[in-house]
Motif scaffolding. Structure first.
Motif, PDB file in Angstrom:
ATOM      1  N   VAL A   1       0.825  -1.202   0.000  1.00 37.86           N
ATOM      2  CA  VAL A   1       0.000   0.000   0.000  1.00 37.86           C
ATOM      3  C   VAL A   1       0.860   1.254   0.000  1.00 37.86           C
ATOM      4  CG1 VAL A   1      -1.595   1.382   1.391  1.00 37.86           C
ATOM      5  CG2 VAL A   1      -2.028  -1.050   1.037  1.00 37.86           C
ATOM      6  N   ALA A   2       1.899   1.269   0.826  1.00 35.33           N
ATOM      7  CA  ALA A   2       2.792   2.429   0.908  1.00 35.33           C
ATOM      8  C   ALA A   2       3.429   2.714  -0.448  1.00 35.33           C
ATOM      9  CB  ALA A   2       3.867   2.179   1.964  1.00 35.33           C
ATOM     10  N   ALA A   3       3.883   1.660  -1.108  1.00 37.96           N
ATOM     11  CA  ALA A   3       4.522   1.832  -2.413  1.00 37.96           C
ATOM     12  C   ALA A   3       3.538   2.374  -3.444  1.00 37.96           C
ATOM     13  CB  ALA A   3       5.096   0.500  -2.886  1.00 37.96           C
TER      14      ALA A   3
ATOM     15  N   LYS B   1     -13.341  22.057  -8.915  1.00 37.26           N
ATOM     16  CA  LYS B   1     -13.684  23.131  -9.835  1.00 37.26           C
ATOM     17  C   LYS B   1     -12.591  24.194  -9.891  1.00 37.26           C
ATOM     18  CE  LYS B   1     -18.710  22.648  -9.406  1.00 37.26           C
ATOM     19  NZ  LYS B   1     -19.966  23.307  -8.973  1.00 37.26           N
ATOM     20  N   LYS B   2     -11.840  24.346  -8.797  1.00 35.64           N
ATOM     21  CA  LYS B   2     -10.841  25.405  -8.732  1.00 35.64           C
ATOM     22  C   LYS B   2      -9.444  24.906  -8.343  1.00 35.64           C
ATOM     23  CE  LYS B   2     -14.222  28.947  -7.423  1.00 35.64           C
ATOM     24  NZ  LYS B   2     -14.595  29.984  -6.404  1.00 35.64           N
ATOM     25  N   HIS B   3      -9.328  23.644  -7.954  1.00 30.74           N
ATOM     26  CA  HIS B   3      -8.049  23.152  -7.460  1.00 30.74           C
ATOM     27  C   HIS B   3      -7.615  21.880  -8.192  1.00 30.74           C
ATOM     28  CE1 HIS B   3      -9.919  25.490  -4.174  1.00 30.74           C
ATOM     29  NE2 HIS B   3      -8.692  25.907  -3.939  1.00 30.74           N
ATOM     30  N   SER B   4      -6.325  21.603  -8.115  1.00 26.71           N
ATOM     31  CA  SER B   4      -5.749  20.447  -8.791  1.00 26.71           C
ATOM     32  C   SER B   4      -5.629  19.257  -7.831  1.00 26.71           C
ATOM     33  CB  SER B   4      -4.360  20.799  -9.329  1.00 26.71           C
ATOM     34  OG  SER B   4      -3.443  20.953  -8.248  1.00 26.71           O
ATOM     35  N   LEU B   5      -5.066  18.172  -8.362  1.00 21.23           N
ATOM     36  CA  LEU B   5      -4.835  16.973  -7.564  1.00 21.23           C
ATOM     37  C   LEU B   5      -3.495  17.018  -6.820  1.00 21.23           C
ATOM     38  CD1 LEU B   5      -5.987  14.210 -10.095  1.00 21.23           C
ATOM     39  CD2 LEU B   5      -7.239  15.022  -8.089  1.00 21.23           C
ATOM     40  N   TYR B   6      -2.763  18.100  -6.946  1.00 19.92           N
ATOM     41  CA  TYR B   6      -1.427  18.164  -6.362  1.00 19.92           C
ATOM     42  C   TYR B   6      -1.435  17.974  -4.846  1.00 19.92           C
ATOM     43  CZ  TYR B   6       0.371  19.881 -10.844  1.00 19.92           C
ATOM     44  OH  TYR B   6       0.737  19.999 -12.155  1.00 19.92           O
ATOM     45  N   VAL B   7      -2.436  18.531  -4.179  1.00 17.54           N
ATOM     46  CA  VAL B   7      -2.484  18.416  -2.724  1.00 17.54           C
ATOM     47  C   VAL B   7      -2.662  16.954  -2.319  1.00 17.54           C
ATOM     48  CG1 VAL B   7      -4.981  18.828  -2.623  1.00 17.54           C
ATOM     49  CG2 VAL B   7      -3.566  19.276  -0.611  1.00 17.54           C
ATOM     50  N   PHE B   8      -3.435  16.193  -3.089  1.00 24.00           N
ATOM     51  CA  PHE B   8      -3.620  14.776  -2.789  1.00 24.00           C
ATOM     52  C   PHE B   8      -2.360  13.980  -3.121  1.00 24.00           C
ATOM     53  CE2 PHE B   8      -7.964  16.326  -3.773  1.00 24.00           C
ATOM     54  CZ  PHE B   8      -8.518  16.120  -2.521  1.00 24.00           C
ATOM     55  N   ALA B   9      -1.654  14.409  -4.163  1.00 27.00           N
ATOM     56  CA  ALA B   9      -0.386  13.753  -4.504  1.00 27.00           C
ATOM     57  C   ALA B   9       0.621  13.949  -3.371  1.00 27.00           C
ATOM     58  CB  ALA B   9       0.159  14.322  -5.814  1.00 27.00           C
ATOM     59  N   ALA B  10       0.688  15.172  -2.845  1.00 21.10           N
ATOM     60  CA  ALA B  10       1.612  15.458  -1.748  1.00 21.10           C
ATOM     61  C   ALA B  10       1.265  14.627  -0.514  1.00 21.10           C
ATOM     62  CB  ALA B  10       1.570  16.949  -1.410  1.00 21.10           C
ATOM     63  N   TYR B  11      -0.012  14.526  -0.214  1.00 26.05           N
ATOM     64  CA  TYR B  11      -0.451  13.735   0.946  1.00 26.05           C
ATOM     65  C   TYR B  11      -0.063  12.269   0.770  1.00 26.05           C
ATOM     66  CZ  TYR B  11      -3.562  11.065   3.969  1.00 26.05           C
ATOM     67  OH  TYR B  11      -4.054  10.163   4.872  1.00 26.05           O
ATOM     68  N   ARG B  12      -0.298  11.723  -0.418  1.00 27.54           N
ATOM     69  CA  ARG B  12       0.009  10.318  -0.673  1.00 27.54           C
ATOM     70  C   ARG B  12       1.501  10.048  -0.545  1.00 27.54           C
ATOM     71  NH1 ARG B  12      -4.026   7.325  -3.970  1.00 27.54           N
ATOM     72  NH2 ARG B  12      -2.242   6.024  -4.502  1.00 27.54           N
ATOM     73  N   ILE B  13       2.316  10.951  -1.084  1.00 25.59           N
ATOM     74  CA  ILE B  13       3.768  10.761  -1.002  1.00 25.59           C
ATOM     75  C   ILE B  13       4.228  10.821   0.450  1.00 25.59           C
ATOM     76  CG2 ILE B  13       5.994  11.830  -1.547  1.00 25.59           C
ATOM     77  CD1 ILE B  13       4.782  12.667  -4.240  1.00 25.59           C
ATOM     78  N   LEU B  14       3.711  11.781   1.202  1.00 22.88           N
ATOM     79  CA  LEU B  14       4.094  11.920   2.609  1.00 22.88           C
ATOM     80  C   LEU B  14       3.684  10.678   3.401  1.00 22.88           C
ATOM     81  CD1 LEU B  14       5.204  13.596   4.949  1.00 22.88           C
ATOM     82  CD2 LEU B  14       2.938  14.636   5.183  1.00 22.88           C
ATOM     83  N   LEU B  15       2.443  10.239   3.239  1.00 26.89           N
ATOM     84  CA  LEU B  15       1.964   9.075   3.976  1.00 26.89           C
ATOM     85  C   LEU B  15       2.735   7.824   3.579  1.00 26.89           C
ATOM     86  CD1 LEU B  15      -0.031   7.758   5.909  1.00 26.89           C
ATOM     87  CD2 LEU B  15      -1.647   7.541   3.996  1.00 26.89           C
ATOM     88  N   GLY B  16       2.953   7.641   2.284  1.00 31.12           N
ATOM     89  CA  GLY B  16       3.698   6.476   1.817  1.00 31.12           C
ATOM     90  C   GLY B  16       5.110   6.458   2.354  1.00 31.12           C
ATOM     91  N   ALA B  17       5.754   7.622   2.365  1.00 24.82           N
ATOM     92  CA  ALA B  17       7.129   7.697   2.851  1.00 24.82           C
ATOM     93  C   ALA B  17       7.194   7.387   4.355  1.00 24.82           C
ATOM     94  CB  ALA B  17       7.698   9.092   2.586  1.00 24.82           C
ATOM     95  N   VAL B  18       6.254   7.932   5.112  1.00 24.24           N
ATOM     96  CA  VAL B  18       6.214   7.654   6.559  1.00 24.24           C
ATOM     97  C   VAL B  18       5.998   6.175   6.816  1.00 24.24           C
ATOM     98  CG1 VAL B  18       4.891   8.028   8.678  1.00 24.24           C
ATOM     99  CG2 VAL B  18       5.447   9.964   7.211  1.00 24.24           C
ATOM    100  N   MET B  19       5.082   5.573   6.047  1.00 22.42           N
ATOM    101  CA  MET B  19       4.815   4.149   6.225  1.00 22.42           C
ATOM    102  C   MET B  19       6.054   3.300   5.928  1.00 22.42           C
ATOM    103  SD  MET B  19       1.038   3.657   4.574  1.00 22.42           S
ATOM    104  CE  MET B  19       1.176   1.860   4.712  1.00 22.42           C
ATOM    105  N   LEU B  20       6.739   3.616   4.830  1.00 23.21           N
ATOM    106  CA  LEU B  20       7.936   2.860   4.468  1.00 23.21           C
ATOM    107  C   LEU B  20       9.021   3.031   5.526  1.00 23.21           C
ATOM    108  CD1 LEU B  20       8.146   3.478   0.614  1.00 23.21           C
ATOM    109  CD2 LEU B  20       7.486   1.365   1.789  1.00 23.21           C
ATOM    110  N   PHE B  21       9.141   4.237   6.082  1.00 19.60           N
ATOM    111  CA  PHE B  21      10.134   4.497   7.121  1.00 19.60           C
ATOM    112  C   PHE B  21       9.824   3.671   8.374  1.00 19.60           C
ATOM    113  CE2 PHE B  21      11.361   6.894  10.928  1.00 19.60           C
ATOM    114  CZ  PHE B  21      12.745   6.942  10.748  1.00 19.60           C
ATOM    115  N   LEU B  22       8.555   3.678   8.777  1.00 18.65           N
ATOM    116  CA  LEU B  22       8.164   2.948   9.984  1.00 18.65           C
ATOM    117  C   LEU B  22       8.268   1.442   9.792  1.00 18.65           C
ATOM    118  CD1 LEU B  22       5.046   5.020  11.123  1.00 18.65           C
ATOM    119  CD2 LEU B  22       7.367   5.080  12.061  1.00 18.65           C
ATOM    120  N   LEU B  23       7.967   0.999   8.567  1.00 20.50           N
ATOM    121  CA  LEU B  23       8.032  -0.443   8.313  1.00 20.50           C
ATOM    122  C   LEU B  23       9.460  -0.935   8.157  1.00 20.50           C
ATOM    123  CD1 LEU B  23       5.047  -0.724   5.781  1.00 20.50           C
ATOM    124  CD2 LEU B  23       5.120  -1.594   8.126  1.00 20.50           C
TER     125      LEU B  23
END
Length: 274
Positions: free
Chosen positions: A121-123, A252-274
């Motif tokens: 999931v993290a990957a 309507k006014k915003h991009s997917l970038y904020v969700f991309a940043a969240y996913r990268i941060l969460l994935g990186a934290v998960m990989l670090f903890l694992l």
């Protein structure tokens, strides 16, 4: 599992089913953090999708009522009275479902056995986040090249979105994220891509739920107590409806970038903890 656990997991399911951050991935993460047996909760995870299905049906009730009316006219032999756009949309939804149905029937058990774990999931959180960035970049360039006139939904977009939904069967990908970002790459506006994604999601969840009922009758998995199940479904419905309303307005006014940043941060934290 108790009622509190069920309500928390229901909220997680409802929010993450529609926000492009992966519902299956977050459920696995939440169940792991709560020290719950992930493998034993597959039945519960499937069941609370009923809540998110109700959220889509109610939010897009006008669309679904129009589609039902169109189907009724066709069955009644009054196809001449139908709205062509609704007829096309029905065909689009059916065809876009084919790849996910084929992959689900052939590889569902394999995907569960090999990708239903925190490391995978993290990957996938990180990999698909990169795809979001690519989608926004190329989607923006295509719209700019068309002088701000985005493409309308057509067969090329439908086929690509259908393939993306099939890939989203891998935990951590996000069905809404994969389909919306693929819609962007093919030239659709964000809100149009999101609308088709949610309509398609209703069909996908309904089909998956039907298959799950069949598997349940075969004894392939068990469901929790009625109270726990009801709590999970209600909480997933409430949070799911809120997530749809938020995302339709947000895109309507915003991009997917904020969700991309969240996913990268969460994935990186998960990989670090694992």
């Amino acid at each position: 599992m108790n009622l509190f656990d069920a309500s928390i997991l229901g909220v997680v399911q409802g929010l993450t089913e529609f926000l492009p951050i992966s519902s299956s991935g977050h459920l696995i993460i939440a169940e792991s953090l709560m020290k719950l047996p992930v493998e034993d909760l597959k039945g519960f995870d499937i069941a609370i999708h009923v809540g998110t299905l109700l959220a889509i049906l109610i939010y897009f009730r006008k669309d679904f009522l129009a589609l039902i009316k169109t189907l009724w006219l066709i069955v009644a032999g009054k196809s001449g009275e139908t709205d062509r756009k609704n007829v096309d949309l029905i065909m689009y939804l059916v065809v876009a479902m084919v790849p996910a149905v084929v992959v689900g029937l052939l590889f569902n058990d394999y995907l569960d056995e090999n990708f239903r774990n925190a490391k995978s999931v993290a990957a996938m959180l990180i990999v698909v986040a990169v795809y979001f960035v690519i989608a926004e970049y190329f989607g923006g360039r295509r719209n700019a090249a068309r002088a701000g006139k985005p493409r309308e939904l057509g067969w090329p977009q439908v086929i690509m979105i259908g393939l993306a939904q099939a890939v989203a069967l891998i935990p951590g990908v996000s069905r809404s994220g994969a389909t919306i970002s693929t819609g962007l790459i093919t030239g659709l506006k964000r809100e149009e891509a999101a609308r088709f994604s949610f309509l398609l999601g209703a069909v996908a969840i309904a089909a998956a739920s039907t298959l799950s009922v069949y598997k349940f009758t075969k004894g392939e998995f068990a469901l929790p107590d009625t109270g726990i199940l009801f709590t999970g479904i209600v909480s997933s419905f409430v949070s799911g409806y809120a997530a749809i309303a938020f995302l339709m307005s947000f895109l309507k006014k915003h991009s997917l970038y904020v969700f991309a940043a969240y996913r990268i941060l969460l994935g990186a934290v998960m990989l670090f903890l694992l």
